[in-house]
Design a protein around this motif. Structure first.
Motif, PDB file in Angstrom:
ATOM      1  N   LYS A   1       0.867  -1.186   0.000  1.00 19.69           N
ATOM      2  CA  LYS A   1       0.000   0.000   0.000  1.00 19.69           C
ATOM      3  C   LYS A   1       0.900   1.232   0.000  1.00 19.69           C
ATOM      4  O   LYS A   1       2.075   1.160   0.321  1.00 19.69           O
ATOM      5  CB  LYS A   1      -0.877   0.032   1.260  1.00 19.69           C
ATOM      6  N   GLU A   2       0.325   2.341  -0.322  1.00 16.37           N
ATOM      7  CA  GLU A   2       1.024   3.613  -0.314  1.00 16.37           C
ATOM      8  C   GLU A   2       0.283   4.563   0.610  1.00 16.37           C
ATOM      9  O   GLU A   2      -0.937   4.696   0.518  1.00 16.37           O
ATOM     10  CB  GLU A   2       1.083   4.186  -1.725  1.00 16.37           C
ATOM     11  N   LEU A   3       1.016   5.204   1.531  1.00 16.53           N
ATOM     12  CA  LEU A   3       0.421   6.179   2.445  1.00 16.53           C
ATOM     13  C   LEU A   3       0.684   7.576   1.912  1.00 16.53           C
ATOM     14  O   LEU A   3       1.814   7.925   1.585  1.00 16.53           O
ATOM     15  CB  LEU A   3       1.029   6.040   3.841  1.00 16.53           C
ATOM     16  N   ARG A   4      -0.369   8.368   1.827  1.00 21.17           N
ATOM     17  CA  ARG A   4      -0.250   9.790   1.492  1.00 21.17           C
ATOM     18  C   ARG A   4      -0.893  10.590   2.611  1.00 21.17           C
ATOM     19  O   ARG A   4      -1.847  10.123   3.237  1.00 21.17           O
ATOM     20  CB  ARG A   4      -0.926  10.090   0.149  1.00 21.17           C
ATOM     21  N   VAL A   5      -0.360  11.784   2.869  1.00 21.08           N
ATOM     22  CA  VAL A   5      -0.833  12.621   3.969  1.00 21.08           C
ATOM     23  C   VAL A   5      -1.252  13.982   3.399  1.00 21.08           C
ATOM     24  O   VAL A   5      -0.467  14.914   3.354  1.00 21.08           O
ATOM     25  CB  VAL A   5       0.266  12.799   5.050  1.00 21.08           C
ATOM     26  N   PRO A   6      -2.520  14.105   2.945  1.00 24.02           N
ATOM     27  CA  PRO A   6      -3.004  15.400   2.465  1.00 24.02           C
ATOM     28  C   PRO A   6      -3.032  16.421   3.611  1.00 24.02           C
ATOM     29  O   PRO A   6      -3.045  16.046   4.786  1.00 24.02           O
ATOM     30  CB  PRO A   6      -4.420  15.114   1.968  1.00 24.02           C
ATOM     31  N   GLU A   7      -3.082  17.669   3.268  1.00 20.89           N
ATOM     32  CA  GLU A   7      -3.157  18.735   4.278  1.00 20.89           C
ATOM     33  C   GLU A   7      -4.378  18.545   5.176  1.00 20.89           C
ATOM     34  O   GLU A   7      -5.421  18.079   4.715  1.00 20.89           O
ATOM     35  CB  GLU A   7      -3.257  20.100   3.595  1.00 20.89           C
TER      36      GLU A   7
END
Length: 105
Positions: free
Chosen positions: A6-12
């Motif tokens: 999986k890939e983790l992204r952290v939007p604002e």
């Protein structure tokens, strides 16, 4: 079922329904969370949130949009910044995020 990276992204962070909300998106590198899925999730989210500030707890929340078959628990620094100190530090909690990148590899 075999594990899939999986890939983790952290939007604002966003403010919604009177709450500051940290956002985490976990999806598969070859199949990202579509914009319409994200929009639908954030349109529905206020119905899931308790009223902000009624019990004295800081009006902070987090949301995880997740595409996958596995499960997880996401406390993510809440205790360290909000429950443990003498005075809750909501700004510190919002600023403290997980690193983006591969998850579970």
């Amino acid at each position: 079922m075999a594990f899939r990276d999986k890939e983790l992204r952290v939007p604002e962070p966003i403010t919604l329904a009177g709450r500051r909300i940290k956002r985490y998106h976990i999806d598969q590198p070859e199949r990202r969370l579509e914009a319409e899925v994200q929009r639908a999730a954030y349109d529905f989210l206020p119905r899931l949130l308790p009223p902000a500030g009624e019990d004295g707890t800081p009006a902070g929340s987090w949301v995880v949009l997740h595409r996958g078959a596995d499960t997880g628990a996401y406390l993510l620094a809440w205790i360290r910044h909000v429950l443990a100190p003498d005075r809750p530090d909501l700004d510190g909690w919002v600023a403290d995020t997980r690193a983006e990148g591969p998850v579970g590899s």
